[in-house]
Every structure is written in C-alpha cells, then in structure tokens.
Design a protein around this motif. Structure first.
Motif, PDB file in Angstrom:
ATOM      1  N   ASP A 133       0.935  -1.232   0.030  1.00  0.00           N
ATOM      2  CA  ASP A 133       0.300  -0.217  -0.129  1.00  0.00           C
ATOM      3  C   ASP A 133       0.884   1.011   0.025  1.00  0.00           C
ATOM      4  O   ASP A 133       1.945   1.282   0.721  1.00  0.00           O
ATOM      5  CB  ASP A 133      -0.671  -0.445   1.187  1.00  0.00           C
ATOM      6  N   TYR A 134       0.824   1.881  -0.872  1.00  0.00           N
ATOM      7  CA  TYR A 134       1.320   3.680  -1.194  1.00  0.00           C
ATOM      8  C   TYR A 134       0.877   4.481  -1.043  1.00  0.00           C
ATOM      9  O   TYR A 134      -0.837   4.401  -1.381  1.00  0.00           O
ATOM     10  CB  TYR A 134       2.574   3.031  -2.154  1.00  0.00           C
ATOM     11  N   ASN A 193      -6.487  -1.056  -3.155  1.00  0.00           N
ATOM     12  CA  ASN A 193      -5.954  -1.337  -2.329  1.00  0.00           C
ATOM     13  C   ASN A 193      -6.419  -2.507  -2.418  1.00  0.00           C
ATOM     14  O   ASN A 193      -7.381  -2.574  -2.718  1.00  0.00           O
ATOM     15  CB  ASN A 193      -5.816  -0.420  -1.336  1.00  0.00           C
ATOM     16  N   ARG A 194      -5.051  -3.937  -2.811  1.00  0.00           N
ATOM     17  CA  ARG A 194      -5.846  -4.713  -2.980  1.00  0.00           C
ATOM     18  C   ARG A 194      -6.958  -5.372  -1.956  1.00  0.00           C
ATOM     19  O   ARG A 194      -7.988  -5.638  -2.251  1.00  0.00           O
ATOM     20  CB  ARG A 194      -4.906  -5.566  -3.448  1.00  0.00           C
ATOM     21  N   ASN A 195      -6.595  -5.412  -0.668  1.00  0.00           N
ATOM     22  CA  ASN A 195      -7.062  -6.000   0.857  1.00  0.00           C
ATOM     23  C   ASN A 195      -8.246  -5.519   0.809  1.00  0.00           C
ATOM     24  O   ASN A 195      -9.465  -5.805   0.710  1.00  0.00           O
ATOM     25  CB  ASN A 195      -6.335  -6.160   1.158  1.00  0.00           C
ATOM     26  N   GLU A 196      -8.109  -3.663   0.339  1.00  0.00           N
ATOM     27  CA  GLU A 196      -9.527  -3.318   0.721  1.00  0.00           C
ATOM     28  C   GLU A 196     -10.736  -4.081  -0.006  1.00  0.00           C
ATOM     29  O   GLU A 196     -12.030  -3.900  -0.370  1.00  0.00           O
ATOM     30  CB  GLU A 196      -9.476  -2.021   0.584  1.00  0.00           C
ATOM     31  N   PHE A 197      -9.792  -4.066  -1.643  1.00  0.00           N
ATOM     32  CA  PHE A 197     -11.173  -4.158  -2.457  1.00  0.00           C
ATOM     33  C   PHE A 197     -11.878  -5.989  -2.554  1.00  0.00           C
ATOM     34  O   PHE A 197     -12.708  -5.658  -2.458  1.00  0.00           O
ATOM     35  CB  PHE A 197     -10.002  -3.838  -4.019  1.00  0.00           C
ATOM     36  N   VAL A 198     -10.554  -6.289  -2.711  1.00  0.00           N
ATOM     37  CA  VAL A 198     -11.618  -7.335  -2.312  1.00  0.00           C
ATOM     38  C   VAL A 198     -12.377  -7.953  -0.559  1.00  0.00           C
ATOM     39  O   VAL A 198     -13.092  -8.548  -1.133  1.00  0.00           O
ATOM     40  CB  VAL A 198     -10.338  -9.207  -2.187  1.00  0.00           C
ATOM     41  N   ALA A 199     -11.800  -6.535  -0.250  1.00  0.00           N
ATOM     42  CA  ALA A 199     -12.928  -7.274   1.195  1.00  0.00           C
ATOM     43  C   ALA A 199     -14.062  -6.741   1.031  1.00  0.00           C
ATOM     44  O   ALA A 199     -14.592  -7.179   1.400  1.00  0.00           O
ATOM     45  CB  ALA A 199     -12.053  -6.205   2.303  1.00  0.00           C
ATOM     46  N   ASP A 258      -3.648  -8.415 -14.272  1.00  0.00           N
ATOM     47  CA  ASP A 258      -2.723  -9.845 -14.501  1.00  0.00           C
ATOM     48  C   ASP A 258      -2.676  -9.343 -15.154  1.00  0.00           C
ATOM     49  O   ASP A 258      -1.576  -9.947 -15.570  1.00  0.00           O
ATOM     50  CB  ASP A 258      -3.560 -11.296 -14.017  1.00  0.00           C
ATOM     51  N   GLN A 259      -3.465  -9.939 -16.698  1.00  0.00           N
ATOM     52  CA  GLN A 259      -3.565  -9.947 -17.792  1.00  0.00           C
ATOM     53  C   GLN A 259      -1.955  -9.324 -18.248  1.00  0.00           C
ATOM     54  O   GLN A 259      -1.082  -9.748 -19.617  1.00  0.00           O
ATOM     55  CB  GLN A 259      -4.342 -10.230 -18.757  1.00  0.00           C
ATOM     56  N   PHE A 260      -2.138  -7.631 -18.348  1.00  0.00           N
ATOM     57  CA  PHE A 260      -0.757  -7.107 -18.714  1.00  0.00           C
ATOM     58  C   PHE A 260       0.086  -6.346 -17.658  1.00  0.00           C
ATOM     59  O   PHE A 260       1.235  -5.784 -17.900  1.00  0.00           O
ATOM     60  CB  PHE A 260      -1.840  -5.557 -18.701  1.00  0.00           C
ATOM     61  N   LYS A 261       0.280  -7.300 -16.744  1.00  0.00           N
ATOM     62  CA  LYS A 261       1.131  -7.186 -15.652  1.00  0.00           C
ATOM     63  C   LYS A 261       1.256  -5.353 -15.235  1.00  0.00           C
ATOM     64  O   LYS A 261       2.419  -5.398 -15.436  1.00  0.00           O
ATOM     65  CB  LYS A 261       2.604  -7.549 -15.760  1.00  0.00           C
ATOM     66  N   VAL A 262      -0.084  -4.917 -14.920  1.00  0.00           N
ATOM     67  CA  VAL A 262       0.780  -3.038 -15.207  1.00  0.00           C
ATOM     68  C   VAL A 262      -0.533  -2.824 -13.257  1.00  0.00           C
ATOM     69  O   VAL A 262      -1.077  -3.672 -13.130  1.00  0.00           O
ATOM     70  CB  VAL A 262      -0.269  -2.325 -15.332  1.00  0.00           C
ATOM     71  N   PRO A 263       0.373  -2.170 -12.776  1.00  0.00           N
ATOM     72  CA  PRO A 263      -0.901  -2.701 -11.151  1.00  0.00           C
ATOM     73  C   PRO A 263      -2.159  -1.350 -11.942  1.00  0.00           C
ATOM     74  O   PRO A 263      -1.974  -0.002 -12.993  1.00  0.00           O
ATOM     75  CB  PRO A 263       0.871  -1.382 -10.517  1.00  0.00           C
ATOM     76  N   VAL A 264      -3.219  -1.710 -10.938  1.00  0.00           N
ATOM     77  CA  VAL A 264      -4.047  -0.221 -11.171  1.00  0.00           C
ATOM     78  C   VAL A 264      -3.704   0.491  -9.925  1.00  0.00           C
ATOM     79  O   VAL A 264      -2.911   0.438  -8.930  1.00  0.00           O
ATOM     80  CB  VAL A 264      -4.869  -0.925 -10.285  1.00  0.00           C
ATOM     81  N   LYS A 265      -3.614   1.577 -10.489  1.00  0.00           N
ATOM     82  CA  LYS A 265      -3.459   2.932  -9.622  1.00  0.00           C
ATOM     83  C   LYS A 265      -4.471   3.405  -8.893  1.00  0.00           C
ATOM     84  O   LYS A 265      -4.613   3.561  -7.660  1.00  0.00           O
ATOM     85  CB  LYS A 265      -2.209   3.998 -10.202  1.00  0.00           C
ATOM     86  N   TYR A 266      -5.546   3.301  -9.747  1.00  0.00           N
ATOM     87  CA  TYR A 266      -6.199   4.264  -9.342  1.00  0.00           C
ATOM     88  C   TYR A 266      -7.876   3.804  -9.679  1.00  0.00           C
ATOM     89  O   TYR A 266      -7.837   2.935 -10.636  1.00  0.00           O
ATOM     90  CB  TYR A 266      -6.780   6.100  -9.712  1.00  0.00           C
TER      91      TYR A 266
END
Ligand code: GDP
Length: 304
Positions: free
Chosen positions: A91-92, A294-300, A272-280
């Motif tokens: 998380d940044y 934030n991946r954890n908030e997203f899956v939660a 996953d497919q394009f190996k690029v981070p989702v920033k927003y």
C-alpha cells in the motif's frame, strides 16, 4: 463506506452467482469448480486469469478434500488478493511523490469517453489537497470538447492549465506545459492526450513524439503513463489495454465507472493479464470519487 457503495453492483452479482453455484453442495467438488469458473468469467475477470484462480483453488481442494462451500468466499478473497499482489505491491500513498528536483510528469492515455478528463480533474484535486503544486496540459487537441472540459476542471479545482486550443500540435502543448511547470516549480504535471485507437500507427507515433519532447524538457519524463479504462465496458477494456500496452509503455492503470457496473472483475483480470498495477479506481462522477487502489480493501469489499 464509499468503496463498498462503489462496488455494490459487482458484489451483488458475484454473490448471487456464487450462491447459485453452491446450492445443495456442502463441499467444493468438480461441479462447484466448474460453476465457479463460469461465475468468474461472466464477472469479466477474463479467461486466463479465471483459469489461474481456479488452479489455485484446486490446489487448496487437493490439500483439503472436504473444503466446505461455506469457506468459498474466504478462499476466493485470499487467492484473488494473492494474485493481485503480484502486480499491485504494498500500500502506498500515490499522492506522495518521489523526491526530485523536477516535476513528476503523468501522461494520461485512453480512448474517448472512458473518463479521461474527469480522472485528470479528480487527480488534480487530490494532488492539490495533498499540498502539491499541479499543472495540467491540454494535449488532447483533437477534440474541442476535450480542451474545454479540461479548462472547466482546472477552474473547478483551481489549478493552471496550458492550452493552445483545438488542432494544436500535442507535442508543442506538452513542451510548453513542462517548460512552464519547470519554471514555476510545479510538483506534478498531468498531460491529457488524444485516444484515437482506430489508427494504431498514428497513435504510436504521436505518443512517442510527445514522450520525446517531454524527455527533452525534463530528463526521464514522463514518469508515469497512466492508461484510463472504463470498467463498465468489460471485455472492451481488455482490448484497449492490449492496444495501448503495445503502443506505449503503460505503467499504471486507472479503472473508472466501477460504481455503475457489475463488471468490476475487470480490475482483477486486466492487472494480471497486462502486468500493470491498478493505481486508481473511479467510483463516481464527483471530485472525491477517485480512490487509490488497495488490493486488500478491494477484495474485502467484494467478498466480506
Ligand atoms: P473522456 O472523453 O475520456 O475525457 O471522458 P469524460 O471524462 O468526459 O467522462 C465521460 C463521462 O463519464 C462523464 O459523464 C463523466 O462524468 C463520467 N465518469 C467518469 N468517471 C466516472 C466514474 O468513475 N463513475 C461514473 N459513474 N461516471 C464517471
């Protein structure tokens, strides 16, 4: 909160499909896995990424033959978070910029209508709130509406915009914007560009010309090539990601309009497919409706 509200449609749809998939089943067996595969594919996760997730869950079933279907939500949440972690590290704080004597330059790309201008406006607002000095550049000179919209956003947010009108050379707008930003000591520059996908060679040439000019004014610029995708378009978003990652070095994604759609699975698949981070992610039309991903908030918010 906002994220839960923004992802409500995707969550509702995934829940409904999941509960249908496990009806009358107490353990996760091959039938449930087949159903699960369909749930993920029809939620716009994409075939390749879906197969990866299914494989991970199969491994867990192999370890625990009596894995209950009541555990499925938790397991999906864990496995999807783990998958997202590959391209979306810790998380940044996206609004804290790396230390540099030069402005941080974000070049924004994407086809028309995906929410490019709106996202630039939201970003400008958030950076300004974080105490950063922002400058915008209206290099989508192909459409009068794009220039006008960016000017409206700059006034709404209260940040300057460099604009040479419709039809101007985008590289010239980029040059002027970066030069001015350097002179005025801006912290961050956000440049809009035209998203004409129908002519791939033109698009590539135009983007590389803009980049060349930027690098001449500020060494290493652009720092970020942010591709905007409309999450509500499902498979079209994948196709656009494919084209743009071929045309230029996209190193960040913003996925918009997740609030109005059940296709939020796009976030998982595209990254996953394009190996690029989702920033927003965009979850509404207002200035505040842009979140740092934030991946954890997203899956939660999808599985809790
Ligand atoms: P552009 O052509 O790519 O610059 O697209 P715009 O920024 O003009 O946006 C197109 C439409 O999408 C506008 O009506 C925006 O208000 C809307 N929009 C942009 N982002 C979001 C979002 O995250 N959620 C919703 N619901 N609408 C959005």
């Amino acid at each position: 909160e906002n994220l839960n509200k923004g992802l409500a449609k995707t969550k509702e749809s995934v829940f409904k499909k999941l509960s249908r998939a496990v009806v009358g089943k107490s353990t996760v067996d091959d039938d449930v896995l087949d159903e699960l595969e369909e749930v993920l594919i029809t939620s716009d996760v994409g075939v390749d990424t879906t197969l990866k997730i299914i494989e991970r869950i199969e491994e867990r079933v192999a370890q625990d033959k009596f894995l209950g279907t009541s555990e499925l939500n938790r397991i999906l949440k864990e496995e999807i978070a783990a998958l997202l972690e590959e391209n979306n590290k810790g998380d940044y704080d996206a609004y804290q910029l790396p230390k540099s004597e030069y402005p941080y330059v974000i070049m924004v790309v994407g086809v028309n209508g995906v929410g490019k201008t709106t996202t630039i406006g939201k970003l400008a607002h958030q950076f300004k709130n974080a105490g950063k000095k922002v400058m915008l550049g209206a290099a989508d000179t192909f459409r009068a509406a794009a220039v006008d919209q960016l000017i409206i956003w700059s006034e709404r947010v209260g940040v300057p915009v460099v604009n040479q009108g419709m039809g101007a050379d985008p590289a010239s707008v980029a040059f002027e914007t970066l030069t001015k930003a350097k002179e005025e000591g801006s912290d961050v520059v956000i440049i809009d560009t035209a998203g004409r996908l129908h002519n791939k060679i033109n698009l590539m040439n135009e983007l590389s010309k803009i980049k060349r000019v930027m690098d001449r004014v500020i060494p290493g610029a652009p720092n970020e090539i942010l591709l905007i995708l409309d999450g509500s378009t499902g498979q079209n978003a994948f196709e656009q990601a494919k084209q743009f990652t071929k045309a230029t070095e996209v190193n960040a994604l913003a996925i918009t309009k997740l609030d109005g759609t059940a296709k939020g699975g796009v976030v998982i698949g595209v990254s996953d497919q394009f190996k690029v981070p989702v920033k927003y992610i965009g979850i509404g039309e207002g200035m505040e409706d842009l979140q740092v991903f934030n991946r954890n908030e997203f899956v939660a918010s999808l599985f809790d």
